[in-house]
Write a protein that holds these residues in place. Structure first.
Motif, PDB file in Angstrom:
ATOM      1  N   PRO A  41     -74.191  51.996  43.172  1.00  0.00           N
ATOM      2  CA  PRO A  41     -73.701  51.942  41.724  1.00  0.00           C
ATOM      3  C   PRO A  41     -73.734  53.187  41.291  1.00  0.00           C
ATOM      4  O   PRO A  41     -73.672  53.065  40.265  1.00  0.00           O
ATOM      5  CB  PRO A  41     -74.265  50.804  40.862  1.00  0.00           C
ATOM      6  CG  PRO A  41     -75.512  50.525  42.241  1.00  0.00           C
ATOM      7  CD  PRO A  41     -75.246  50.213  42.771  1.00  0.00           C
ATOM      8  N   GLY A  53     -69.911  55.217  37.825  1.00  0.00           N
ATOM      9  CA  GLY A  53     -71.876  54.924  38.447  1.00  0.00           C
ATOM     10  C   GLY A  53     -72.657  55.462  37.306  1.00  0.00           C
ATOM     11  O   GLY A  53     -71.966  55.809  36.166  1.00  0.00           O
ATOM     12  N   PHE A  54     -73.457  54.176  36.947  1.00  0.00           N
ATOM     13  CA  PHE A  54     -74.548  54.941  36.591  1.00  0.00           C
ATOM     14  C   PHE A  54     -75.468  56.425  36.624  1.00  0.00           C
ATOM     15  O   PHE A  54     -75.423  56.661  34.753  1.00  0.00           O
ATOM     16  CB  PHE A  54     -75.559  54.146  36.603  1.00  0.00           C
ATOM     17  CG  PHE A  54     -76.895  54.445  36.103  1.00  0.00           C
ATOM     18  CD1 PHE A  54     -77.211  53.722  35.022  1.00  0.00           C
ATOM     19  CD2 PHE A  54     -77.889  55.471  36.903  1.00  0.00           C
ATOM     20  CE1 PHE A  54     -78.237  53.845  34.106  1.00  0.00           C
ATOM     21  CE2 PHE A  54     -78.998  55.511  35.803  1.00  0.00           C
ATOM     22  CZ  PHE A  54     -79.047  54.606  34.265  1.00  0.00           C
ATOM     23  N   GLN A 245     -75.338  47.263  32.954  1.00  0.00           N
ATOM     24  CA  GLN A 245     -73.806  47.181  32.976  1.00  0.00           C
ATOM     25  C   GLN A 245     -73.946  47.727  34.605  1.00  0.00           C
ATOM     26  O   GLN A 245     -73.357  46.978  35.463  1.00  0.00           O
ATOM     27  CB  GLN A 245     -73.344  48.204  32.469  1.00  0.00           C
ATOM     28  CG  GLN A 245     -71.929  48.541  33.443  1.00  0.00           C
ATOM     29  CD  GLN A 245     -70.651  49.650  32.332  1.00  0.00           C
ATOM     30  OE1 GLN A 245     -70.987  49.768  31.597  1.00  0.00           O
ATOM     31  NE2 GLN A 245     -69.547  49.620  33.177  1.00  0.00           N
ATOM     32  N   TYR A 246     -74.592  48.160  35.287  1.00  0.00           N
ATOM     33  CA  TYR A 246     -74.667  48.977  36.427  1.00  0.00           C
ATOM     34  C   TYR A 246     -75.377  48.561  37.678  1.00  0.00           C
ATOM     35  O   TYR A 246     -75.256  48.308  39.047  1.00  0.00           O
ATOM     36  CB  TYR A 246     -74.511  50.199  37.169  1.00  0.00           C
ATOM     37  CG  TYR A 246     -73.161  50.653  36.042  1.00  0.00           C
ATOM     38  CD1 TYR A 246     -72.277  51.125  36.776  1.00  0.00           C
ATOM     39  CD2 TYR A 246     -73.363  51.335  34.823  1.00  0.00           C
ATOM     40  CE1 TYR A 246     -70.798  51.702  36.472  1.00  0.00           C
ATOM     41  CE2 TYR A 246     -72.277  52.137  34.193  1.00  0.00           C
ATOM     42  CZ  TYR A 246     -70.577  52.913  35.075  1.00  0.00           C
ATOM     43  OH  TYR A 246     -69.957  52.930  34.844  1.00  0.00           O
TER      44      TYR A 246
END
Length: 640
Positions: A41, A53-54, A245-246
């Motif tokens: 991710p 993505g992160f 989140q990621y």
């Protein structure tokens, strides 16, 4: 004229001198960002082909802080490195820091520290360290920093892939024995393929590395901006939000070596404590043991008493004879036994409670229900009885839980009455129309009475029609009163056709005014054993829902038809309305669930309850944009 010419020349010179500089400034604010397009991710292309993505969101936030424009360039990883060397990129995200790369690029401050992971099949038990990779085929991404460590292992073989997900596929297909790469990417791929249980993820075997943004050698201005942006993201909490989140959703599979070590130490310590405690207990005197156990039991009992007295529900326990052995404050107050004697039995407080029947059912069965207290207050109590067993499995009594549901029942009754009144209001227009017709006929005969009193034919028609119209008005008013008042269930044989026609008469005016085509197809010979008033309430609710559902339909048709299925009569009420969404099926019969702005969500709940009281069923079939059909199943002519 000369002045105008000079002015035009000045403007032209100004534009030629200023505009190129502005364009150059805009170009200088644009940075070309390269990223690995297959490293979820951290960086990847989403379903719309956009960068995500992160790492991507991190550089977006930093660019927004400093006013940069970004051009994302998705590449294979080895291409990002080569293009950054060639000056075709200004920046590469998510590059692992190594001393070798530091000679070609400048790195920002580290924003992520992580060790690569090994992924092996769950059945593989002979890989516990890097030295165990001898003779193994390892799938790894091209130009990955971990390749240098694999090259130092004698007898090891490498399968190179363009991306880490491709390397994982080699492991899944059996072409490789081990995968080496990014931990989060490995967990992402395992979860997406739903094969977490088939593979083990080993971390802690490789020293961790720092991940940072890499820029071209000497681009210190951009590098300083990146470091300032990273510091700002940490200070304002944006970094933590992006991390959660990621990356946090993919930590479930990671079991680090130090965590296993801690678990092992805890197990060893636990065994040691158990052995020491056992030795200590075996060497204590019996009298001291008794005192300790007695004190512990007293503390436990006091704690249990405090907990029991803190809950709102009444709880009591009783022995095999029904004698109360433990009772909390709420149960005392509910049963009115605050000053109870030493020997109090459940039957003394609740004689209608089936205590002995519950004890005969055994430990795997329970009894529950509702009863009304006989203390004159009219309170309604929900009870739950379960049996109690000792450590040997022998039944020693039972436990009784009581909950006062009086207010809940009263509120439910008020809401049901409110729902009925809402439906009743919808019927007013139809009822007024139905009453006006017989009144018009009676008025006509009354006006003609002085002129045609001596007319024999007129008197005959008067005697025939006036009583009939009066009886018709009486039936309409009786139907209205029966719908609005509560009565006990009184079942008798009724014809479904008569029930439907009596209800349809209440909606005649509304059906006509809204242009609805009504079709009734029911055999006049079929009968069902029902409570007339309650089934009419079900029909009113369903017909009213059908009319409201067709408010925006181009074709409006209400169809009520019946068919016989063995000993059952099935009554179908169909409309051509908007239909019911699939996700609403499981909730539509729940109380207080509604999609109407003015409803309270009890119409279908009441209808289902009435059908269950008659031993029948109510089902629904619907298709969005095509309409809905409610199916009522009754017993016809005898038992089903």
């Amino acid at each position: 004229m000369r002045q105008l010419g000079l002015l035009m020349i000045f403007v032209t010179l100004f534009l030629f001198t200023c505009l190129p500089g502005s364009a150059k400034a805009e170009e200088e604010r644009l940075i070309r960002v390269g990223f690995d397009k297959s490293l979820p991710p951290l960086s990847y292309l989403d379903k719309n082909g956009e960068a995500a993505g992160f790492d991507i969101d991190m550089i977006r936030k930093i660019a927004t802080l400093h006013g940069y424009q970004i051009q994302f360039i998705p590449l294979e990883w080895e291409d990002t490195v080569s293009q950054l060397k060639a000056g075709q990129l200004d920046l590469v995200v998510g590059m692992k820091y190594t001393s070798t790369r530091d000679t070609f690029f400048d790195f920002s401050d580290s924003y992520l520290t992580m060790a690569d992971a090994l992924v092996v099949p769950a059945t593989t038990r002979d890989i516990t360290g890097m030295n165990d990779l001898r003779g193994k085929v390892v799938a790894v991404q091209r130009d990955d920093a971990g390749i240098s460590q694999l090259e130092s292992i004698r007898g090891g073989k490498m399968l190179l892939a363009f991306s880490q997900p491709d390397a994982m596929d080699m492991l899944f297909l059996g072409r490789a024995d081990v995968f080496l790469g990014n931990r989060w990417t490995a967990e992402y791929v395992l979860q997406k393929a739903n094969v977490q249980q088939d593979y083990r993820l080993r971390t802690g075997l490789i020293p961790p590395s720092d991940y940072a943004f890499a820029v071209r050698e000497g681009n210190y201005e951009l590098l300083n901006k990146l470091n300032e942006g990273l510091e700002e993201l940490h200070q304002n909490g944006t970094y933590e939000l992006l991390y959660s989140q990621y990356l946090e959703p993919y930590n479930a599979l990671a079991i680090d070596w130090w965590r296993k070590l801690v678990y092992g130490l805890l197990v060893v310590m636990g065994l040691v404590v158990i052995v020491l405690a056992g030795s200590f207990l075996w060497n204590k005197r019996l009298q001291r043991e008794v005192r300790i156990q007695t004190a512990a039991l007293a503390d436990s009992f006091a704690f249990q008493r405090k907990v029991l007295d803190s809950v709102d529900n009444g709880i009591l326990s009783f022995d095999q004879t029904g004698r109360i052995t433990l009772i909390n404050h709420a149960a005392k107050k509910l049963l009115g036994v605050e000053n109870r004697q030493a020997e109090t039995f459940v039957r003394d407080c609740l004689p209608q409670l089936p205590v002995q029947e519950a004890l005969k059912l055994g430990e795997r069965n329970i009894l529950e229900g509702e009863l009304r207290l006989g203390d004159g207050t009219g309170r309604i109590v929900y009870y739950y009885i379960a049996t109690l067993s000792n450590s040997l499995g022998a039944q020693v009594g039972g436990i009784l839980c009581l909950q006062d549901r009086t207010e809940q029942k009263h509120l439910q009754a008020r809401l049901i009455a409110q729902e009925k009144m809402r439906a009743l209001g919808e019927l007013v227009a139809g009822i007024a129309h139905e009453i006006r017709n017989p009144l018009t006929a009676i008025k006509t005969f009354t006006e003609l009475l002085p002129k045609k009193l001596d007319d024999t034919r007129f008197r005959a028609e008067l005697l025939e029609h006036v009583p009939e119209e009066v009886a018709r008005m009486n039936r309409i008013i009786e139907d209205l009163l029966d719908y609005s008042r509560e009565k006990p269930v009184q079942q008798k044989w009724e014809k479904p056709l008569d029930l439907v026609q009596s209800v349809m008469g209440l909606f005649t005016k509304r059906i006509e005014s809204e242009g609805i085509r009504a079709v009734v197809d029911i055999s006049p010979e079929w009968v069902v054993f029902v409570d007339r008033d309650r089934i009419k309430q079900v029909l009113i609710n369903l017909i009213l829902n059908a009319i409201e559902a067709m408010a925006d339909s181009q074709e409006k048709q209400l169809t009520i038809q019946a068919k016989q299925d063995g000993k059952k009569v099935c009554l179908a009420i169909s409309d051509t309305g908007s239909g019911i969404a699939r996700e609403e099926y499981l909730q539509m019969f729940q109380p207080f669930y509604t999609t109407k702005s003015q409803g309270i969500g009890l119409g279908l709940y009441i209808s289902q309850k009435i059908m269950h009281e008659h031993g029948g069923e109510i089902e629904v079939k619907s298709e969005m944009g095509k309409g809905t059909m409610f199916l009522l199943q009754f017993c016809e002519g005898g038992d089903c």
